[in-house]
Design an enzyme around this catalytic site. Structure first.
Site: not given
Ligand code: GUN
Length: 282
Positions: A53, A97, A120
């Site tokens: 990211k 995350q 998100d």
């Molecule tokens: N962990 C795995 N995929 C995601 C996601 O799309 N967002 C977040 N916040 N955590 C994740």
């Protein structure tokens, strides 16, 4: 007819190009989109996703900050960091995350993110908007699924979509999106009896449960559109999805792969949501 494979890279690159252009326009007006990603603990997979990211932000010119917190971080400490980020105008998007260490209440943490910074799309206010068909931020993996489908010109309306998994990251928001697109939606989950009877009726099959090779070719309708949202690490270190690709590729009409599929579009859609968040002022 051989199965058509959709390149997650191609779709993600198109989205990233659009984002790059938008970032330049915003910068010309003196606004640089900013994303803060918080990671708690040292889960190796999460570390990789967060690194991806961060790199993607750099690629498109989004300002990125990663807040790394130890596994012993308390819930109160995490909430304090979120509170600070909520107040900072240079930060337009906040992502925590997942998963979080077990001693931290995930719901409480997600609810602490300002809904206008929740890139998100997991805050209850944003999930509600999505369910009402008026999304503010669409969760990134389902958003990527939609982009993948759109990229092929496939018509969702009137199709039977079957979703395997009811998680907040994939299954639940995906069901709302497909319903908004006028598909008929069936949601299957761990307590569903006779899973294959449902999946065999799917024109569109979306899988996101975290079980390697759960979906095999005999569970798929000939010509179906299969989207694999699973990311599983096998004992030999290889990454695989929830779909047994070799057997499914003989039956499906169109499919995504793992790796090379939704993992890439998930990151691209996060960037898109972050530039969209600028309109809320930071
Ligand atoms: N962990 C795995 N995929 C995601 C996601 O799309 N967002 C977040 N916040 N955590 C994740």
């Amino acid at each position: 007819m051989p199965c058509q494979i959709i390149s997650g890279k191609k779709v993600a690159d198109q989205v990233k190009d659009e984002v790059k252009k938008r970032v330049k326009e915003l910068q010309a007006c003196g606004k640089t989109p900013g994303l803060a990603v918080i990671i708690v603990g040292d889960d190796p997979a999460s570390q990789i996703y967060v690194g991806n990211k961060e790199r993607a932000c750099q690629e498109v010119g989004i300002h990125s900050e990663v807040v790394r917190m130890t596994a012993t971080t308390t819930e109160a400490q995490l909430l304090e960091v979120i509170d600070d980020l909520n107040k900072r105008t240079a930060v337009h998007g906040i992502l925590v995350q997942l998963p979080l260490p077990r001693h931290i209440n995930e719901e409480k943490v997600i609810e602490a993110i300002h809904p206008e910074k929740d890139v998100d799309g997991l805050h209850p206010a944003n999930m509600g908007q999505l369910l009402l068909g008026k999304p503010r931020f669409i969760p990134c993996t389902p958003y990527g699924c939609l982009k993948m489908i759109e990229s092929t010109g496939y018509e969702i309306e009137g199709k039977h979509a079957v979703i395997v998994g009811r998680s907040k990251l994939i299954g639940k928001p995906m069901s709302a999106l497909l319903l908004s697109g006028n598909a008929t939606v069936t949601i299957c989950h761990s307590r569903t009896k006779g899973l294959a009877e449902y999946t065999r009726k799917a024109d569109i099959l979306v899988v996101g449960v975290g079980k390697p090779n759960l979906i095999t070719g005999d569970m798929v309708k000939p010509g179906a559109f299969v989207l694999d949202g699973g990311i599983n690490r096998l004992p030999d270190g290889k990454i695989t999805g929830d779909v047994d690709f070799p057997s499914v590729a003989d039956i499906a009409g169109i499919a995504t792969t793992v790796p090379g599929g939704l993992g890439l579009t998930t990151v691209a859609m996060l960037l898109k949501n972050t530039v969209e968040a600028v309109k809320y002022g930071g």
